[in-house]
Write a protein that holds these residues in place. Structure first.
Motif: not given
Length: 666
Positions: A284, A241, A279, A272, A288-289, A286, A140, A275-276
Motif C-alpha cells: 500500500r 509507522s 506497509f 493497525s 498506517p493510521l 499510504t 500522509r 495496515q502495518c
C-alpha cells in the motif's frame, strides 16, 4: 498566507476575554518564567554532571517535577531541538504550552513556527497544531509517503546491504497473504495450510518470527517501546509507522492475536494489524493510521461508586479514568487509609468502626444515588454454610449488605484465582444465589488485563452483577491493539530510585541492562498459588525471592544472585503508576498489596460498564490508553493561579478528615 485566512495575531485578539473578566496575563507570564527556570535547571545539571544521559534527565524530571513521561522527554530534548533559539523564545515570551507543542512536532513544523515568532507573531498551541497537521497531511500523501518510505529503506540498504530489506519485504508479503487467508476463509472452505486453524496460527507465528528477524537485521536489534509511537508520530510519521509495524509483528510472533481477532481486524478500517503488515510489504502506498494517545479519551465522570474495603486504592484509581467518581470509600486498615489520604485528599474516605457505622455515616450525609458498588480488595474463597464464619465470609456478607442498602445499578469485585477452581464451586454458587436474591444476575468474567499493560501472566477474574436484562448485554470488548508491559519494564520504570543511594547515577543504564538479561521479556508469574502458598519455584527461576520484601532496591551485586522486590516494585507489577506513593504507611502489610485489585482491571471493567449505565458510546481502546493518575501536573497548573503549598502530612489521619457541606474542608 491568503487574505481569507486570519493571522495568528488576529485570532489571539479575537479570542481575548471581554471587559469585566479577570485578566490572566500575569499568570501566563509567571508560567513562562517558571518554565524557563526549569530549562535553566536542566542546563545546570548537564554542566555539573558531564556526560549525563537523557534517560537520567527524564527520570529526574518525572521524580522532581511530577510530570508525565512525554513532558519530561520534551524538556530533555529542548537543548538539542530548540537550544540554539533559546534567546529568541525567551525574549519573545513564548509560553510553555507553545514550546511543548513545538518540541513534540517535526522539524518542518518547528522551522515554520520559529520563522513566525521571529517575524513578531505571537503563536498559540492551536496555531502550532494547525501547522503540524498541515505538515502531517503532506507526509500522509501517498506520493510523499512512498518516497519517504523508499528513502528509509535505501538508507538501511547502504548500512546492511540489500539482502535483508528485500527479505523483509518478501516475507512480509507472505505474512500478509496468510493473514488475509485466515480472515476471509469461509466456513466450508478448506484450510490454506495443513493442521486446520491451529496449523494456520502456528504458520503465522513462524512467518512473523522470520519477518521480525529481517526487521532487526535491517533497522537494528533495539527498538523503542510501544508507548513512544504516538509521540514519535508528531515528529516523523514514517519512523512511527515502522515502529508500530515492529510491535504488530512482535504481537503476531508471540501469538497475541487469536483467529477471531484477526477476522475482526480485517473488517476494522482503523485496525493497525493489516495496515502495518501491508506497509512493510510495500503493498500500500499510504502510511498506517498510527493512533496517538489522547488524554481526552477519558469519559466524563457521570457516575458515582462506593468502594468497600478500598485497600490501597486500586479500584477507585482505575474507575476515576473510566467515568466514575467516588461517593464514599470504606477501609478499616489505618495503614491503607493513610495511603488513600496521602494520594487523594479529595476522596471521601469515611472512618468507621465497621460496615454498620459506615452505612450510618452515609445516611447522615445524605449520600446521592449510587451507580456502582465495588471493592478495592479481591474476594477470597470463604467457608461453607454451617461451618464457623471466617473473616473472608464476613467480608462477602458485608458486601451484600452494602449492595442491599444502596441498590446500585451494577456491582463488581475481583476474585482470587483459587475461586475459579472446581473445589470452590459451592462458594461460587452461594455468591450467585446471594445476588439472585437481591434481583441481580451475575457472571464470572475473565479480564485479559495483560493486553492492556498489566505485567502479569496469570488470568484475572471478576464477578459482575446487574439486573437480569442488562447483564445479558455485558461483554468485555476485544482489544485489537494490545499493549504489553514486561516484568522488566514494570521494575525499571521506577527510575533512579531503583538503585541504592550510594551508587553513581551512571550505573542506572548498566543496572537496567543486567536486569534485562536476567528477566528478558517475560511477564510476572503468579505470586500466590491456589492453596495460599507463595509461588517460590517459578520466581526463583527468574532469580527473585518473593518470600519477603526488601527495604531497599537491589544493587548490581544483588542482581548476580537471588534478590528481593521492594514495595514500589510490587505495586508497579500490580499496575499502580509511578506517582502512587506507598511511603505514607511504613508498616504496610504485604498482604494488603497482594490482595489489591489492579487499577488496570478496574478501569477495563469500568469502561465496559460505562456505555450500559449511561447510554453513551465511547472508544474503548482510546479511553483505555488514557494514563492512570491523570490529574493536573505542574506544567498544566502554570496557566492558572499558583497552587497553594501542600499541607503537611498529618500525624493522625482523623485530624484532617474532610467534612461534607463546607468548601474548605474544615
Amino acid at each position: 498566507m491568503t487574505d481569507e485566512e486570519p493571522s495568528a495575531e488576529q485570532e489571539t485578539q479575537a479570542t481575548a476575554p471581554p471587559a469585566g473578566e479577570p485578566n490572566l496575563r500575569r499568570y501566563r507570564d509567571r508560567a513562562s518564567a517558571a518554565f524557563y527556570e526549569v530549562l535553566d535547571s536542566i542546563n545546570q545539571v548537564r554542566m555539573d554532571r558531564p556526560g549525563v544521559s537523557d534517560d537520567w534527565i527524564i527520570d529526574w524530571l518525572q521524580r522532581e517535577f511530577e510530570v508525565f513521561e512525554t513532558e519530561a522527554v520534551a524538556l530533555a530534548e529542548f537543548d538539542a531541538k530548540l537550544g540554539a533559539h533559546a534567546t529568541l523564545l525567551k525574549s519573545s515570551k513564548v509560553s510553555a504550552a507553545v514550546i511543548y507543542a513545538m518540541l513534540q512536532s517535526d522539524f518542518g513544523t518547528r522551522r515554520e513556527c520559529l520563522a513566525a515568532i521571529d517575524s513578531g507573531l505571537r503563536l498559540t498551541p492551536p496555531d502550532v497544531e494547525r501547522i503540524r497537521h498541515r505538515h502531517a497531511a503532506e507526509a500522509r500523501d501517498p506520493r510523499v509517503a512512498r518516497q519517504r518510505r523508499s528513502a528509509k529503506i535505501r538508507s538501511a540498504t547502504l548500512s546492511v546491504g540489500s539482502a535483508a530489506p528485500y527479505a523483509l519485504k518478501t516475507n512480509s508479503r507472505d505474512l500478509l497473504r496468510l493473514l488475509e487467508a485466515a480472515a476471509t476463509r469461509e466456513a466450508k472452505m478448506p484450510w490454506p495450510v495443513p493442521g486446520g486453524p491451529k496449523g494456520l496460527m502456528d504458520r503465522i507465528r513462524e512467518n512473523a518470527a522470520v519477518v521480525a528477524h529481517f526487521f532487526q537485521a535491517t533497522f537494528g536489534e533495539r527498538q523503542s517501546p510501544r508507548h513512544r509511537v504516538s509521540a514519535l508520530a508528531k515528529k516523523d510519521i514514517i519512523e512511527a509507522s515502522f515502529l508500530e509495524a515492529w510491535h504488530v509483528v512482535s504481537d503476531l510472533q508471540r501469538g497475541a492475536y487469536s483467529l477471531d481477532e484477526i477476522r475482526s481486524a480485517f473488517s476494522d478500517p482503523v485496525s493497525s494489524l493489516f495496515q502495518c503488515i501491508a506497509f512493510l510489504a510495500e503493498a500500500r502506498s499510504t502510511v498506517p493510521l498510527v493512533r496517538a494517545t489522547r488524554i481526552d479519551g477519558t469519559p466524563p465522570r457521570d457516575l458515582l461508586h462506593v468502594d468497600l474495603m478500598a485497600g490501597i486504592g486500586g479500584a477507585s484509581l482505575g474507575l476515576e479514568t473510566a467515568g466514575f467518581a467516588p461517593a464514599a470509600l470504606f477501609e478499616p486498615s489505618i495503614n491503607a487509609r493513610r495511603i488513600l489520604q496521602d494520594n487523594r485528599r479529595v476522596w471521601p474516605v469515611i472512618d468507621g468502626a465497621d460496615v454498620g457505622d459506615f452505612l450510618r455515616q452515609c445516611d447522615e450525609i445524605s449520600l446521592p444515588s449510587v451507580d456502582l458498588v465495588t471493592s478495592g480488595t479481591i474476594m477470597m474463597p470463604f467457608s461453607p454454610v454451617g461451618k464457623e464464619r471466617d473473616y473472608r465470609r464476613i467480608v462477602f456478607e458485608d458486601f451484600v449488605r452494602v449492595a442491599r442498602h444502596f441498590r446500585p445499578r451494577a456491582l463488581f469485585f475481583g476474585v482470587d484465582l483459587s475461586m475459579m477452581t472446581e473445589a470452590n464451586g459451592p462458594c461460587r454458587a452461594e455468591i450467585e444465589k446471594a445476588f439472585d436474591d437481591l434481583g441481580y444476575g451475575s457472571r464470572w468474567i475473565e479480564v485479559k488485563a495483560a493486553r492492556a499493560g498489566l505485567p502479569k501472566m496469570e488470568p484475572q477474574f471478576v464477578l459482575v452483577a446487574m439486573s437480569n436484562p442488562a447483564i445479558e448485554k455485558f461483554e468485555m470488548p476485544v482489544i485489537l491493539s494490545p499493549v504489553r508491559v514486561s516484568l522488566w519494564h514494570a521494575i525499571t520504570r521506577l527510575g533512579p530510585s531503583s538503585l541504592r543511594s550510594e551508587h553513581h547515577d551512571e550505573d542506572l543504564g548498566h543496572w537496567r541492562m543486567v536486569l534485562k538479561t536476567k528477566l528478558g521479556d517475560t511477564l510476572a508469574p503468579a505470586f500466590i498459588l491456589p492453596r495460599g502458598k507463595f509461588n517460590l519455584k517459578e520466581w526463583e527461576e527468574l532469580g527473585i525471592d518473593i518470600s519477603a520484601l526488601a527495604e531497599g532496591p537491589p544493587t548490581l551485586d544483588d542482581l548476580s544472585r537471588t534478590f528481593r522486590l521492594t514495595r514500589p516494585m510490587l505495586a508497579s507489577i500490580y499496575g499502580f503508576p509511578l506517582l502512587w506513593r506507598l511511603d505514607a504507611a511504613l508498616d504496610l502489610e504485604r498482604r494488603q498489596i497482594d490482595t489489591t485489585l489492579s487499577p488496570i482491571v478496574a478501569k477495563m471493567v469500568g469502561l465496559a460498564l460505562y456505555p450500559l449505565l449511561t447510554g453513551k458510546s465511547l472508544n474503548y481502546e482510546e479511553a483505555l490508553m488514557t494514563p492512570l493518575l491523570h490529574w493536573p501536573t505542574r506544567s498544566e497548573l502554570y496557566f492558572g493561579p499558583v497552587p497553594p503549598p501542600p499541607l503537611p502530612r498529618p500525624p493522625r489521619i482523623e485530624r484532617y478528615r474532610p467534612r461534607r457541606g463546607t468548601s474548605d474542608g474544615s
